[in-house]
Design a protein around this motif. Structure first.
Motif, PDB file in Angstrom:
ATOM      1  N   MET A   1       0.840  -1.178   0.000  1.00 25.17           N
ATOM      2  CA  MET A   1       0.000   0.000   0.000  1.00 25.17           C
ATOM      3  C   MET A   1       0.886   1.242   0.000  1.00 25.17           C
ATOM      4  N   ARG A   2       0.436   2.231  -0.754  1.00 28.68           N
ATOM      5  CA  ARG A   2       1.211   3.466  -0.839  1.00 28.68           C
ATOM      6  C   ARG A   2       0.269   4.631  -1.113  1.00 28.68           C
ATOM      7  N   VAL A   3       0.797   5.840  -0.948  1.00 32.93           N
ATOM      8  CA  VAL A   3       0.055   7.034  -1.326  1.00 32.93           C
ATOM      9  C   VAL A   3       0.255   7.199  -2.827  1.00 32.93           C
ATOM     10  N   VAL A   4      -0.841   7.333  -3.564  1.00 35.88           N
ATOM     11  CA  VAL A   4      -0.788   7.310  -5.024  1.00 35.88           C
ATOM     12  C   VAL A   4      -0.344   8.642  -5.617  1.00 35.88           C
ATOM     13  N   ALA A   5      -0.849   9.770  -5.070  1.00 35.43           N
ATOM     14  CA  ALA A   5      -0.558  11.072  -5.683  1.00 35.43           C
ATOM     15  C   ALA A   5      -0.530  12.174  -4.632  1.00 35.43           C
ATOM     16  N   GLY A   6      -0.068  13.338  -5.059  1.00 38.88           N
ATOM     17  CA  GLY A   6      -0.083  14.503  -4.192  1.00 38.88           C
ATOM     18  C   GLY A   6       1.191  14.684  -3.390  1.00 38.88           C
ATOM     19  N   GLU A   7       1.069  15.445  -2.312  1.00 38.91           N
ATOM     20  CA  GLU A   7       2.205  15.839  -1.475  1.00 38.91           C
ATOM     21  C   GLU A   7       2.956  14.642  -0.887  1.00 38.91           C
ATOM     22  N   PHE A   8       2.255  13.583  -0.530  1.00 39.24           N
ATOM     23  CA  PHE A   8       2.879  12.418   0.106  1.00 39.24           C
ATOM     24  C   PHE A   8       3.078  11.261  -0.868  1.00 39.24           C
ATOM     25  N   ARG A   9       2.999  11.548  -2.139  1.00 40.47           N
ATOM     26  CA  ARG A   9       3.074  10.521  -3.184  1.00 40.47           C
ATOM     27  C   ARG A   9       4.251   9.576  -2.991  1.00 40.47           C
ATOM     28  N   GLY A  10       3.951   8.279  -3.146  1.00 40.21           N
ATOM     29  CA  GLY A  10       4.985   7.254  -3.088  1.00 40.21           C
ATOM     30  C   GLY A  10       5.299   6.745  -1.693  1.00 40.21           C
ATOM     31  N   ARG A  11       4.808   7.422  -0.661  1.00 38.25           N
ATOM     32  CA  ARG A  11       5.091   6.958   0.699  1.00 38.25           C
ATOM     33  C   ARG A  11       4.339   5.665   0.961  1.00 38.25           C
ATOM     34  N   LYS A  12       5.055   4.711   1.517  1.00 43.74           N
ATOM     35  CA  LYS A  12       4.433   3.413   1.817  1.00 43.74           C
ATOM     36  C   LYS A  12       3.630   3.518   3.100  1.00 43.74           C
ATOM     37  N   LEU A  13       2.506   2.801   3.107  1.00 45.51           N
ATOM     38  CA  LEU A  13       1.633   2.767   4.270  1.00 45.51           C
ATOM     39  C   LEU A  13       1.531   1.340   4.774  1.00 45.51           C
ATOM     40  N   ASN A  14       1.418   1.212   6.081  1.00 41.58           N
ATOM     41  CA  ASN A  14       1.250  -0.105   6.686  1.00 41.58           C
ATOM     42  C   ASN A  14      -0.213  -0.516   6.653  1.00 41.58           C
ATOM     43  N   ALA A  15      -0.447  -1.807   6.527  1.00 42.43           N
ATOM     44  CA  ALA A  15      -1.798  -2.360   6.659  1.00 42.43           C
ATOM     45  C   ALA A  15      -2.007  -2.762   8.113  1.00 42.43           C
ATOM     46  N   VAL A  16      -3.261  -2.818   8.524  1.00 37.79           N
ATOM     47  CA  VAL A  16      -3.569  -3.264   9.873  1.00 37.79           C
ATOM     48  C   VAL A  16      -3.281  -4.760   9.949  1.00 37.79           C
ATOM     49  N   PRO A  17      -2.502  -5.201  10.945  1.00 41.18           N
ATOM     50  CA  PRO A  17      -2.205  -6.631  11.054  1.00 41.18           C
ATOM     51  C   PRO A  17      -3.476  -7.456  11.274  1.00 41.18           C
ATOM     52  N   GLY A  18      -3.469  -8.676  10.764  1.00 45.61           N
ATOM     53  CA  GLY A  18      -4.598  -9.579  10.970  1.00 45.61           C
ATOM     54  C   GLY A  18      -5.627  -9.466   9.863  1.00 45.61           C
ATOM     55  N   MET A  19      -6.767 -10.101  10.091  1.00 44.94           N
ATOM     56  CA  MET A  19      -7.810 -10.180   9.073  1.00 44.94           C
ATOM     57  C   MET A  19      -9.043  -9.342   9.425  1.00 44.94           C
ATOM     58  N   ALA A  20      -8.968  -8.518  10.463  1.00 42.11           N
ATOM     59  CA  ALA A  20     -10.141  -7.764  10.911  1.00 42.11           C
ATOM     60  C   ALA A  20     -10.485  -6.602   9.980  1.00 42.11           C
ATOM     61  N   THR A  21      -9.517  -6.116   9.213  1.00 42.91           N
ATOM     62  CA  THR A  21      -9.785  -5.032   8.268  1.00 42.91           C
ATOM     63  C   THR A  21      -9.373  -5.472   6.875  1.00 42.91           C
ATOM     64  N   ARG A  22      -9.908  -4.756   5.889  1.00 43.05           N
ATOM     65  CA  ARG A  22      -9.602  -5.066   4.505  1.00 43.05           C
ATOM     66  C   ARG A  22      -9.226  -3.742   3.847  1.00 43.05           C
ATOM     67  N   PRO A  23      -7.927  -3.521   3.645  1.00 45.08           N
ATOM     68  CA  PRO A  23      -7.506  -2.233   3.091  1.00 45.08           C
ATOM     69  C   PRO A  23      -7.945  -2.034   1.644  1.00 45.08           C
ATOM     70  N   THR A  24      -8.237  -0.787   1.309  1.00 38.84           N
ATOM     71  CA  THR A  24      -8.571  -0.425  -0.063  1.00 38.84           C
ATOM     72  C   THR A  24      -7.307  -0.577  -0.900  1.00 38.84           C
ATOM     73  N   THR A  25      -7.402  -1.306  -1.990  1.00 38.17           N
ATOM     74  CA  THR A  25      -6.226  -1.511  -2.829  1.00 38.17           C
ATOM     75  C   THR A  25      -5.830  -0.197  -3.500  1.00 38.17           C
ATOM     76  N   ASP A  26      -4.569  -0.100  -3.896  1.00 34.38           N
ATOM     77  CA  ASP A  26      -4.094   1.103  -4.576  1.00 34.38           C
ATOM     78  C   ASP A  26      -4.897   1.361  -5.843  1.00 34.38           C
ATOM     79  N   LYS A  27      -5.261   0.296  -6.557  1.00 32.33           N
ATOM     80  CA  LYS A  27      -6.032   0.438  -7.800  1.00 32.33           C
ATOM     81  C   LYS A  27      -7.394   1.078  -7.527  1.00 32.33           C
ATOM     82  N   VAL A  28      -8.094   0.585  -6.506  1.00 31.41           N
ATOM     83  CA  VAL A  28      -9.407   1.134  -6.166  1.00 31.41           C
ATOM     84  C   VAL A  28      -9.263   2.559  -5.634  1.00 31.41           C
ATOM     85  N   LYS A  29      -8.258   2.793  -4.805  1.00 29.80           N
ATOM     86  CA  LYS A  29      -8.024   4.134  -4.256  1.00 29.80           C
ATOM     87  C   LYS A  29      -7.765   5.138  -5.378  1.00 29.80           C
ATOM     88  N   GLU A  30      -6.933   4.762  -6.335  1.00 27.27           N
ATOM     89  CA  GLU A  30      -6.649   5.649  -7.466  1.00 27.27           C
ATOM     90  C   GLU A  30      -7.912   5.924  -8.278  1.00 27.27           C
TER      91      GLU A  30
END
Length: 183
Positions: free
Chosen positions: A1-30
């Motif tokens: 996971m990463r920031v796709v665009a803007g001021e923080f573009r390219g910065r990697k983001l951590n996912a929440v450990p475990g299966m309790a959350t489902r992060p939005t994929t970069d493709k869907v976020k974009e």
């Protein structure tokens, strides 16, 4: 996971450990931000089921002035705080460890209205219509606000809701993104 665009573009983001959350994929976020933005000139956002905080961080990266992120899980809050540290702008974020539905009255008592709202609840708890009605009742939705709903394909959100118009709906695999605009 990463920031796709803007001021923080390219910065990697951590996912929440475990299966309790489902992060939005970069493709869907974009795709979401290409539809609703792609850039903003200020405004305030609310993420009621923030998970890793990726959507809010992306929004601030693209020009949202301040983001309020709500999640009730300790691991999610810890991950959000770590991801916000990567931005080097913690003042642009408010993180609340609360139940999404209970926090709405608290936010309303502060007189806050939101220009951009993300609703990405756990798929097993599809209460988006009730959440939207409560937010409107409490005057949390700014005139002309954009509401981004991320669901599974079984949710079937309606094209119109009182005070809201669906401006776009798109399917990305098992994820459906429905975008409403407040009247």
């Amino acid at each position: 996971m990463r920031v796709v665009a803007g001021e923080f573009r390219g910065r990697k983001l951590n996912a929440v450990p475990g299966m309790a959350t489902r992060p939005t994929t970069d493709k869907v976020k974009e795709a979401i931000f290409n539809i609703i933005g792609p850039y903003f000139n200020g405004g305030t956002s609310l993420d009621l089921f923030a998970g890793s905080g990726g959507l809010s961080i992306e929004g601030v990266s693209r020009g949202i002035a301040h983001a309020v992120l709500v999640d009730r899980q300790y691991q999610a809050i810890k991950t959000i705080q770590t991801n916000i540290e990567f931005t080097h702008h913690p003042e642009k974020f408010t993180v609340l460890k609360r139940d999404a539905r209970r926090v709405l009255a608290e936010l309303a008592s502060q007189g806050t209205q939101f220009d951009l709202i993300y609703l990405d609840p756990p798929y097993a708890k599809q209460q988006i219509i009730d959440d939207l009605a409560k937010m409107q009742e409490l005057n949390l939705v700014a005139p002309g606000a954009t509401i981004v709903c991320e669901t599974n394909t079984e949710a079937n959100l309606p094209a119109t809701l009182p005070g809201l118009t669906c401006v776009r709906q798109a399917t990305y695999g098992i994820t459906v993104v429905t975008i409403y605009r407040a009247d």
